[in-house]
Design an enzyme around this catalytic site. Sequence first.
Site, mmCIF file in Angstrom:
data_model
loop_
_atom_site.group_PDB
_atom_site.id
_atom_site.type_symbol
_atom_site.label_atom_id
_atom_site.label_comp_id
_atom_site.label_asym_id
_atom_site.label_seq_id
_atom_site.Cartn_x
_atom_site.Cartn_y
_atom_site.Cartn_z
ATOM 1 N N VAL A 14 0.815 -1.223 0.000
ATOM 2 C CA VAL A 14 0.000 0.000 0.000
ATOM 3 C C VAL A 14 0.844 1.266 0.000
ATOM 4 O O VAL A 14 0.319 2.370 -0.141
ATOM 5 C CB VAL A 14 -0.962 0.022 1.214
ATOM 6 C CG1 VAL A 14 -1.987 -1.092 1.099
ATOM 7 C CG2 VAL A 14 -0.211 -0.094 2.531
ATOM 8 N N GLY A 15 2.149 1.153 0.150
ATOM 9 C CA GLY A 15 3.013 2.333 0.138
ATOM 10 C C GLY A 15 4.470 1.941 0.064
ATOM 11 O O GLY A 15 4.866 0.876 0.540
ATOM 12 N N GLY A 17 8.621 3.836 -0.003
ATOM 13 C CA GLY A 17 9.490 4.993 0.015
ATOM 14 C C GLY A 17 10.924 4.545 0.234
ATOM 15 O O GLY A 17 11.216 3.344 0.300
ATOM 16 N N ASP A 164 8.446 15.872 12.774
ATOM 17 C CA ASP A 164 8.150 15.820 11.337
ATOM 18 C C ASP A 164 6.646 15.763 11.093
ATOM 19 O O ASP A 164 6.163 14.989 10.267
ATOM 20 C CB ASP A 164 8.842 14.617 10.694
ATOM 21 C CG ASP A 164 8.933 14.733 9.167
ATOM 22 O OD1 ASP A 164 8.852 15.871 8.651
ATOM 23 O OD2 ASP A 164 9.090 13.690 8.495
#
Length: 341
Positions: A14-15, A17, A164
């Site tokens: 689903v993701g 990086g 962050d």
Amino acid sequence: MVSSQPRYELIQEVGRGSYGVVYEAAVRRTGARVAVKKIRCHAPENVELALREFWALSSIQSQHPNVIHLEDCVLQRDGLAQRMQHGCGSSLYLELVETSLKGEIAFDQRCAYYLWFVMDFCDGGDMNAYLLSRKPSRKTNTSFMLQLGSALAFLHKNQIIHRDLKPDNILIAQGCSPAGSPEPTLKVADFGLSKVCSASGLSPGEPVSVNKCFLSMACGTDFYMAPEVWEGHYTAKADIFALGVIIWAMLERITFVDAETQKELLGSYVQQGSEIVPLGEALLGNPRMELPIPARKKTMNPSMRQLLREMLSANPQERPDAFELELRLVKIACREWDWGT
């Protein structure tokens, strides 16, 4: 305890990086849906980010509905898996800690090391995608503000500075009210840059306070960084500034296009000629600059306008702390005022 039998079944990615890959998964025993983040420990910087997230989430003794919950953490070496707990003394875990501290790999590089984080599954994407795919809603704005204020107060109470905060790092779990209307729940996530404060450096007997914990490593994402973060000397008040950027952008649908990804993102900024400059960077150069809050007429009442001005003050001492912020957001939400629709 080491095991070769997986407890979770991966369903789909689903993701993805540079930090890792996130999957939707199911608990084999119960079938419950979870999110699983897989981090390859092949570089010291990956190990450091993973351990920061692990230390922050595993230090929390209770759950909060608006903070992602770490259900399990598994350290894998080749075909074997070992559950990792806070304060774990296993040799595999200590090799990761040594790698993070020394900045160089401290384990056998012929073996493949991975960390697997098992967390809440959020089916609504991130805050950016959720809001920008829908029409502005007073009800959603109010709900999201209250949830964010509550989450930040909880984190700061637990001595965690996120460092962050941004819409990309705030996930949405979709749900429905008893009447059947959408009722999304925010989950603050991605604690790879977070800092857990301790009592070290304080006077004996003095309680730990994130507002007295001074940090010196400049980190975060440019458009959400407070002025003092750019200089590398700040406290938890930097999280307040980031939240101010997010709330202002949410209320007035202020967006910019990320130069690297070309993705439209929620975020407040200052226009200087043809350039857009992050608020924190602009305030660092001109602390007395008057921010155009609100950017549009009749989008917020005087109480909200004043709160945002304080949250985005160049001077961190003029910003409310997370506990005052939570109370003021509740008071504002309880009043009758016009957000627009």
